[in-house]
Structure formats: C-alpha cells, structure tokens
Design a protein around this motif. Structure first.
Motif, PDB file in Angstrom:
ATOM      1  N   THR A   8       0.853  -1.185   0.000  1.00  0.00           N
ATOM      2  CA  THR A   8       0.000   0.000   0.000  1.00  0.00           C
ATOM      3  C   THR A   8       0.889   1.235   0.000  1.00  0.00           C
ATOM      4  O   THR A   8       2.028   1.192   0.437  1.00  0.00           O
ATOM      5  CB  THR A   8      -0.857  -0.011   1.255  1.00  0.00           C
ATOM      6  OG1 THR A   8      -0.014  -0.202   2.385  1.00  0.00           O
ATOM      7  CG2 THR A   8      -1.858  -1.135   1.206  1.00  0.00           C
ATOM      8  N   PRO A   9       0.350   2.332  -0.486  1.00  0.00           N
ATOM      9  CA  PRO A   9       1.162   3.547  -0.607  1.00  0.00           C
ATOM     10  C   PRO A   9       1.583   4.083   0.753  1.00  0.00           C
ATOM     11  O   PRO A   9       0.866   3.965   1.735  1.00  0.00           O
ATOM     12  CB  PRO A   9       0.223   4.525  -1.304  1.00  0.00           C
ATOM     13  CG  PRO A   9      -1.149   3.973  -1.151  1.00  0.00           C
ATOM     14  CD  PRO A   9      -1.008   2.513  -0.984  1.00  0.00           C
ATOM     15  N   THR A  10       2.746   4.660   0.829  1.00  0.00           N
ATOM     16  CA  THR A  10       3.256   5.212   2.086  1.00  0.00           C
ATOM     17  C   THR A  10       3.743   6.644   1.906  1.00  0.00           C
ATOM     18  O   THR A  10       4.473   7.159   2.746  1.00  0.00           O
ATOM     19  CB  THR A  10       4.427   4.373   2.612  1.00  0.00           C
ATOM     20  OG1 THR A  10       5.409   4.301   1.581  1.00  0.00           O
ATOM     21  CG2 THR A  10       3.985   2.985   3.005  1.00  0.00           C
ATOM     22  N   THR A  14      -0.717  10.215   1.371  1.00  0.00           N
ATOM     23  CA  THR A  14      -1.547   9.092   1.809  1.00  0.00           C
ATOM     24  C   THR A  14      -1.557   8.978   3.329  1.00  0.00           C
ATOM     25  O   THR A  14      -2.611   8.815   3.944  1.00  0.00           O
ATOM     26  CB  THR A  14      -1.025   7.772   1.207  1.00  0.00           C
ATOM     27  OG1 THR A  14      -1.126   7.848  -0.217  1.00  0.00           O
ATOM     28  CG2 THR A  14      -1.851   6.591   1.702  1.00  0.00           C
ATOM     29  N   VAL A  18      -4.703   9.066   5.839  1.00  0.00           N
ATOM     30  CA  VAL A  18      -4.936   8.005   6.821  1.00  0.00           C
ATOM     31  C   VAL A  18      -5.141   8.604   8.201  1.00  0.00           C
ATOM     32  O   VAL A  18      -6.041   8.235   8.954  1.00  0.00           O
ATOM     33  CB  VAL A  18      -3.757   7.018   6.853  1.00  0.00           C
ATOM     34  CG1 VAL A  18      -3.848   6.107   8.064  1.00  0.00           C
ATOM     35  CG2 VAL A  18      -3.721   6.198   5.577  1.00  0.00           C
TER      36      VAL A  18
END
Lengths: 145, 145
Positions: A8-10, A14, A18
DNA sequence: TATTGTTATACTCTATAACTATA
DNA sequence: TATAGTTATAGAGTATAACAATA
C-alpha cells in the motif's frame, strides 16, 4: 526493476489522509458514546437498540450484526429489557428462537438517540452540495476497494 | 421567512454521506481490533502501546490521551509490563511521576502493529493522487467545521 | 444430531472513591 | 493542601464451554 511493489502507498499525502480518517473515526466514536451516555445507554446497548428499532430480530441474528458471541447478546438484552426498552417475543414458527423487539418506549429512546447523533451530520453542514457529492464518490470508491 | 434554519442538513445526499462515514468508522474499528488481536493485544492495549512508541509519557498524560480515568491506565500498563512490552521509569524531577515507556520488544511489536494497519491505507490505493488530495481537503474542512 | 438461547466462568475495560507518597 | 499514581470495588462487555429446549 523499478516496478511498483504491491504494498500500500506510504507517501506523505496518503499517510496524512490516513491520519485524517483516524481522527474522524476517533471523533465519531467519542461522540457516539457521549450521545448514548446522555440517554443512560452504553455504546453496545445503543447499537443494539438502534438495530432493533428497524425490525425485531432473533438473538442469534443480533449477535451476527453486532459481531459478538450470542452469549453476550443475552446480557445486553437483559439490561435493556429490565429498563422496559426491549422485549423478548416467542417465534411460533420455531420455538427455539426468541425475537428481540423494541417497546414503544424503546422506540422513542432510539429516535432521541438518532437525533442526538447530529455530530455526524454537523461537520457536513459546511460543505457545498458539490463537495458532498465529491465526498460521497470518494468514500464509495474507498469502500468498494 | 424562507431563511435556512441552523439545523444540520437532512437531505438524502447528506444522509447517504453520513451513512458512508458510519461504514468507514465501523470497518476501521473492526480491523483495528483484529490487527491488535493478531498481536495478542486488546484495542486499549494497542492504542496505549502506539502512543508510547512515539515518546515516554507520565501515567496521567496517558489517561488524558486515551480519554479515560488514570486508575484504568494502571491496569493496562500493568498487563503490558507483565509481557515486557512497557516499563515504568522514575522521574527524578518529580518523584510522584512515573514515566511509562516502551521496551525494545514493545517497540518492535508497535511497529508490527502499525504495519498490520494496512487496512487504513489499502482502500486509498485505488485513488489517484488528485483524488487523495481532494479527499484530504474535504476531510480537513469537515474536521475544522 | 444440529441449532437456539442461556448459564457459568474468567478476563478486560470502565468509573468512583479512598489511600500513599510526594510536592 | 494539592497532585501523581495506586488500590479497592462494582458494573459492563467480551469469549469459551457446557447446558436445556427444540428442531
């Protein structure tokens, strides 16, 4: 290879989103518990009562909806029944089953609870119709995943 | 007068968005508890450990952050300490204070937990950068409200 | 035999109040 | 006297296992 891994994108954007979602979740829960407390209900009791205000349900079905063990539902319904907010009805079709149903008073309380839940609507008041449409679209895509 | 009342909006679009937010909240919580459980932690223990993985904190401060009574923190820290994930350190500046801090093992577990929390990032993977920017803007405006 | 709801048990989280050791 | 942390207590939610009534 420079192929993107399937993780998943970090990236910072993002992670920020989140974090914002985490904040929304935290605030929603806080205020839900608070609204429940104003009606002398625990969170679990409020959730169960809200479910029943839509339609009577067998104990087993309630456990599934609340994602807990059936034995827990016994206690929660016991406490709501002691306050006259819920009652257990027999099911003539299958005498093993007990249908939990809200009483008139339970229905009134559930309505009051729903109205206390303005917190979820209130933050949206500042958004235009276009923005709400955009938000709906984004949330839908998130949930479809 | 046809002036807009100060009540929160109740149009179908708004209610739909409220419902979507409720779904996000429910899913977030479910998966948070699940991720915690995979590391044999309760939700409260996971939240406390995550907080401490950023910096050591006095018991009192932990209670404030977790929005619970200080007496509860005693028990949660007790259980984490019994597992070697957290330790209590004296504060030479004020000997009444005890600083709770993660151990090395606690730090590792906190990291693993954070990685388990992909669920919060994963739904965002399907959104483009522009969409994530839009979502960030909308969430920010909701929370400023 | 299988299923529904309950009971019994044990653990965790929660708030309240009283206690201790510091300040 | 005020504050930080703890203990004691009681209520609620949770899961597990064993049980009664019914299917």
């Amino acid at each position: 290879m420079a192929t993107q891994k399937t993780t998943t994108p970090t990236d910072p954007l993002t992670l920020e989103v989140v974090d914002l979602i985490g904040t929304v979740v935290a605030r929603y829960h806080e205020e839900y518990e608070e609204a429940a407390g104003e009606h002398s209900l625990t969170g679990a009791q409020a959730r169960l009562l809200s479910l029943l205000s839509l339609e009577p349900l067998p104990m087993r079905r309630l456990a599934q909806k609340l994602k807990c063990e059936p034995s827990n539902v016994t206690g929660i319904v016991d406490r709501l029944e002691a306050r006259g907010l819920v009652e257990r009805r027999p099911n003539p079709k299958d005498r093993r089953v007990k249908l939990a149903a809200v009483t008139e008073e339970g229905r009134r309380l559930a309505r009051g609870l729903r109205e206390s839940l303005d917190f979820a609507r209130e933050p949206l008041a500042g958004l235009s119709r276009e923005e709400r449409l955009a938000l709906r679209g984004l949330l839908r895509r998130m949930l479809e995943g």
